[in-house]
Design an enzyme around this catalytic site. Structure first.
Site, PDB file in Angstrom:
ATOM      1  N   GLU A 115       0.846  -1.194   0.000  1.00 49.91           N
ATOM      2  CA  GLU A 115       0.000   0.000   0.000  1.00 49.91           C
ATOM      3  C   GLU A 115       0.879   1.239   0.000  1.00 49.91           C
ATOM      4  OE1 GLU A 115      -2.041  -0.935   3.909  1.00 49.91           O
ATOM      5  OE2 GLU A 115      -1.609   1.188   4.156  1.00 49.91           O
ATOM      6  N   CYS A 168      -3.132  -4.634   4.181  1.00 49.15           N
ATOM      7  CA  CYS A 168      -2.014  -5.462   4.654  1.00 49.15           C
ATOM      8  C   CYS A 168      -2.008  -6.863   4.056  1.00 49.15           C
ATOM      9  CB  CYS A 168      -2.051  -5.556   6.172  1.00 49.15           C
ATOM     10  SG  CYS A 168      -1.777  -3.967   6.965  1.00 49.15           S
ATOM     11  N   HIS A 210      -1.266 -12.385  10.527  1.00 42.44           N
ATOM     12  CA  HIS A 210      -0.922 -10.973  10.315  1.00 42.44           C
ATOM     13  C   HIS A 210      -0.735 -10.291  11.670  1.00 42.44           C
ATOM     14  CE1 HIS A 210      -0.701  -6.935   8.971  1.00 42.44           C
ATOM     15  NE2 HIS A 210      -1.857  -6.595   9.517  1.00 42.44           N
TER      16      HIS A 210
END
Lengths: 382, 348, 130
Positions: B80, B112, B234
């Protein structure tokens, strides 16, 4: 080839000359040279200027300058070889007279550096754009690398560099046209701020405005214009690799050696015959390298020359009696002509407090980039 | 069977401690340390961005695979923080790594999750036989607004995965994706910093997607949590992945190796892929590995992997994640950090 | 740097592509039309190793405008095992620690950016060898 002489000179003060434009500077120096010789015509004008385009956005310098001194119509040429532009302008004018093509040629140099341009970036355009400037190297940076290599090879120290500045400021203090006509102490140099390790501020020449001009004619006509002409006995121009990285020995300025050899050969003299010299001390290390490459001192002995007084006024071979680029100032395009003027005055006994007694043969060496071009002239008082 | 034939990670050497950021804004550093389990984070140098991080990671992946770069038929970089809004990151990479010009290239963005997204597509192309090798990369120089909770975590780094069908370092046994439209975190075009929904990023976003995807891949593959030697989720902060692991029945030991967030920070698209790289740096042949990413917006990709016999000898061919996390570092003051992250307004 | 110029230099800057003179074997970086050693014009493409040794160096304290955010930074002439010499910044270490003889690795980095809206120019920089 005909023999060629310098018969008059004109020069502005060097410094931050806020009131003067590029054209004003040129006109002041040129008109002074013309007036001194009582000349009202020219066959040709050769102007050295490194970068009117980048410093003040002005190209097409030749006709502009001819026009500014009321000589529109006269042949005018702009020559560029970075900081050696002035020296190369002198050589070009010399060849024009020597060839018989012209009888009266004005060789001039001019630079206006203080009009707001990014001076560091403009000067860096004299380095290899693709291989050097791209990576953020500056001119002090390139000479700092030369200095570090010289330190590795010869044991040169920061103090040796500082002595060059001390000596040249001592000379410059006697020069009313110098930008920094004052002495500096060794401690002052050693404590000045670092510009590019190991080069400190007071080991670097300043940013300057200024112009200088000399009038050339065949030696056989010289007495029409002056009682004390100075003959140009030899000229030598040489190049080296553009990028410092491509030199076998980054501590040795081979173009300086080559240009010196060519000028000596043409003049029929050797380094031992030189009684006064102006060399291109854009940075203190450059003077050390140049006097070695020109054979004025032994290779590796350059580092001691300023401290021992060998190259000071009163020494065996006074170098940069004008104060050099360091103290007198370095308006890049004007420097080569200003050096020639110092030798011109020395050889005709006109250097005042800086006079080297009895000097008859002198030399001026002017360098471009990190030593990718160098031009040497050998002069004789006649 | 298709799987990973090469992998590599890159983490810049600059760090800033959570304490230093907390001090700047008058916050209690202990709250950050204990609450978010964050000690420090990586910061990109002025000369590092998603492209340079991807090239460094990609170079290691190719070195470990030992293949000719020109054989790579597809390259996808998920991020990003692509340096250009328009002009691909991947094109610079394929020139730098000698992959160009016979290659399919695209930049991915999914908050993400863009890294595992690139891996997912790369794997699919290799499995289908469309290309022989494909590289999926997750890399970011993440931004968090000053004085936002994100500032403690948003960091820089990435990992690259090269997929093929022969000489695998890890087999891919199963994949699964779970995606909904959930606006928990976003950045509008032209905005410098992302915004987020505060606690809304937790239960309905991170936990719902990570847990749903993980449960589904376990069901689909037939494995139980206890079958895995390593697991990585994550890591938006230290706390969330540990909490998800607890809920799903994974132990701290299974989480420990891939849980690099406490000193690396959240490298956004690079987060779970770098955790996976840290696992591959130590996994033994036969070890089962589970990875579940999360990207705001929102979705999760899960992979079940099995380390092969070839892995131990190949991982020695490039730097490990731990060597970069624990190796030479430079700690920045907040002032230096603000300069490096271009948070200071300068004259043009 | 204008976009076409940057694009033209990609092979040398991104991949360290050089040329080996078929006449005298000199490795020329970047490639040229004529060999600086023997003036030969026949070359074969060769790649430089991503490592080398510092020949000489400096620390730039006063930088051009474009590089002011990075100052002070070390710049060095680095010689690769192929004998090619290139000028490069040395980063990821104390700039003062960069001295002749130091072993370095070359890495892919952002070298300069053309203002806020212009192109990004990538290339190599040196870092201390691992």
């Amino acid at each position: 080839m005909r023999e060629v002489a310098i018969v008059s000179a004109g020069m502005t003060r060097f410094g931050e000359l806020w009131e003067s434009s590029l054209r004003d500077l040129f006109a002041e120096a040129a008109l002074e040279a013309l007036a001194a010789a009582k000349v009202d015509r020219l066959d040709s004008i050769v102007v050295g200027c490194m970068s009117g385009g980048q410093f003040v956005g002005q190209e097409h310098i030749g006709p502009l300058m001819a026009d500014q001194i009321g000589m529109a119509g006269v042949a005018a040429t702009h020559v560029e070889s970075a900081c050696a532009s002035g020296g190369v302008a002198l050589r070009t004018a010399f060849l024009e007279v020597a060839s018989g093509a012209s009888d009266l040629v004005l060789a001039a140099g001019v630079e206006k550096m203080t009009d707001g341009a990014d001076v560091t970036a403009v000067l860096a355009t004299a380095a290899d754009q693709e291989l050097e400037a791209f990576h953020g190297i500056t001119f002090p940076g390139l000479y700092a690398m030369i200095a570090r290599a010289h330190m590795q090879a010869n044991g040169t120290t920061e103090e040796d560099l500082a002595w060059v500045a001390v000596k040249n400021h001592r000379h410059g203090a006697l020069n009313p046209k110098a930008q920094f006509a004052r002495e500096v102490k060794l401690e002052e140099v050693m404590k000045s701020s670092m510009v590019s390790d190991p080069l400190r501020l007071l080991c670097c020449s300043p940013v300057s405005d200024g112009a200088a001009a000399v009038l050339l004619c065949p030696l056989e006509h010289a007495k029409r214009y002056t009682d004390h002409p100075v003959k140009i006995r030899g000229t030598g121009l040489a190049t080296s690799t553009m990028a410092l990285a491509d030199r076998k020995d980054p501590a040795f300025l081979d173009a300086v050696q080559l240009s010196g050899e060519r000028a000596y050969k043409m003049a029929g003299v050797g380094p031992a015959d030189i009684q006064v010299a102006e060399v291109h001390d854009c940075f203190a290390i450059a003077e050390i390298c140049c006097i070695e490459a020109l054979g004025l001192v032994e290779k590796g002995a350059g580092r001691h020359a300023a401290r021992t007084g060998l190259t000071a006024l009163g020494g065996k071979i006074p170098v940069n009696t004008s104060g050099g680029l360091k103290s007198k100032g370095h308006p890049v395009g004007a420097t080569g002509i200003a050096q020639a003027i110092e030798i011109f005055e020395q050889l005709r006994g006109g250097a005042g407090a800086r006079q080297v007694k009895g000097a008859r043969i002198g030399l001026a060496q002017n360098m471009g980039g990190s030593g990718a071009s160098s031009v040497v002239h050998v002069f004789e008082g006649v | 069977m298709a799987g990973i034939v090469g992998y590599g990670a890159y983490i810049p050497r600059n760090r800033i401690k959570a304490e230093e950021i907390a001090r700047q804004w008058g916050k209690d550093p202990e709250t950050i340390r204990r609450g978010l389990l964050l000690e420090e984070k990586s910061v990109p140098g002025l000369d590092e961005d998603t492209i340079t991080i991807s090239v460094a990671a990609g170079r290691s992946a190719i070195a470990r695979a030992g293949i000719a770069p020109a054989k790579i038929g597809a390259v996808y970089i998920g991020s990003e923080s692509h340096p250009y809004a328009v002009k691909p990151s991947g094109t610079a990479l394929i020139e730098a790594l000698g992959i160009a010009p016979e290659v399919h290239v695209a930049d991915f963005e999914f908050a993400c999750k863009a890294g595992t997204e690139a891996m997912f597509v790369s794997l699919g192309l290799v499995e289908s036989g469309r290309v022989e090798y494909a590289m999926g990369i997750g890399a970011d120089t993440s931004q968090g607004a000053p004085n936002d909770a994100l500032e403690f975590s948003a960091s820089a780094g990435g990992a690259a995965y090269l997929f093929g069908r022969e000489n695998l370092l890890a087999e891919v046994l199963e994949t699964y994706s779970f995606t909904t439209d959930t606006p928990d975190f976003w950045r509008r075009e032209g905005q410098f910093y992302p915004r987020h929904g505060g606690r809304f990023t937790g239960e309905p976003a991170y936990f719902k997607h990570v847990e749903s995807a993980t449960r589904a891949i376990l069901k689909k593959s037939g494995f139980k949590p206890a079958d895995f030697r390593y697991v990585v989720f994550h890591m938006p902060n230290g706390k969330f992945p540990l909490q998800a692991a607890r809920t799903l029945g994974f132990s701290k030991e299974q989480m420990a190796t891939g849980w690099v967030v406490n000193t690396m920070g959240n490298t956004y698209s690079g987060s779970s892929p770098t955790g996976l790289a840290a696992i591959l740096d130590v996994a033994a042949p036969g070890d089962l590995i589970l990875i579940t990413s999360f990207g705001s917006g929102a979705g999760s990709d899960s992979f079940v992997l099995k380390a092969t016999k070839l892995l131990p000898e190949r991982r020695a061919l490039a730097p490990t994640v731990r060597s970069m996390l624990d190796g030479p570092r430079r700690y920045l003051t907040y002032g230096e950090y603000a300069k490096f992250r271009e948070k200071i307004i300068l004259n043009d | 740097m204008p976009s076409p110029r940057n694009w033209r230099e990609i092979p040398a800057r991104y991949r360290l592509e050089a040329a080996r003179c078929r006449g005298c074997g000199k490795v020329v970086y970047p490639a040229r039309r004529a060999c600086p050693a023997c003036r030969g014009q026949e070359f074969e493409k060769t790649m430089l190793s991503w490592k080398g040794k510092v020949v000489t160096s400096t620390v730039v304290q006063v930088a051009p405008t474009e590089f002011q955010m990075e100052a002070p930074y070390a710049v060095a002439i680095v010689e690769t095992p192929e004998g090619a010499r290139l000028m490069t910044q040395v980063v990821d270490c104390d700039p003062g620690a960069v001295q002749p003889g130091m072993e370095v690795a070359l890495v892919f980095r952002l070298i300069r950016r053309e203002g806020h809206g212009g192109i990004l120019c990538y290339g190599f920089k040196a870092v201390p060898a691992a």
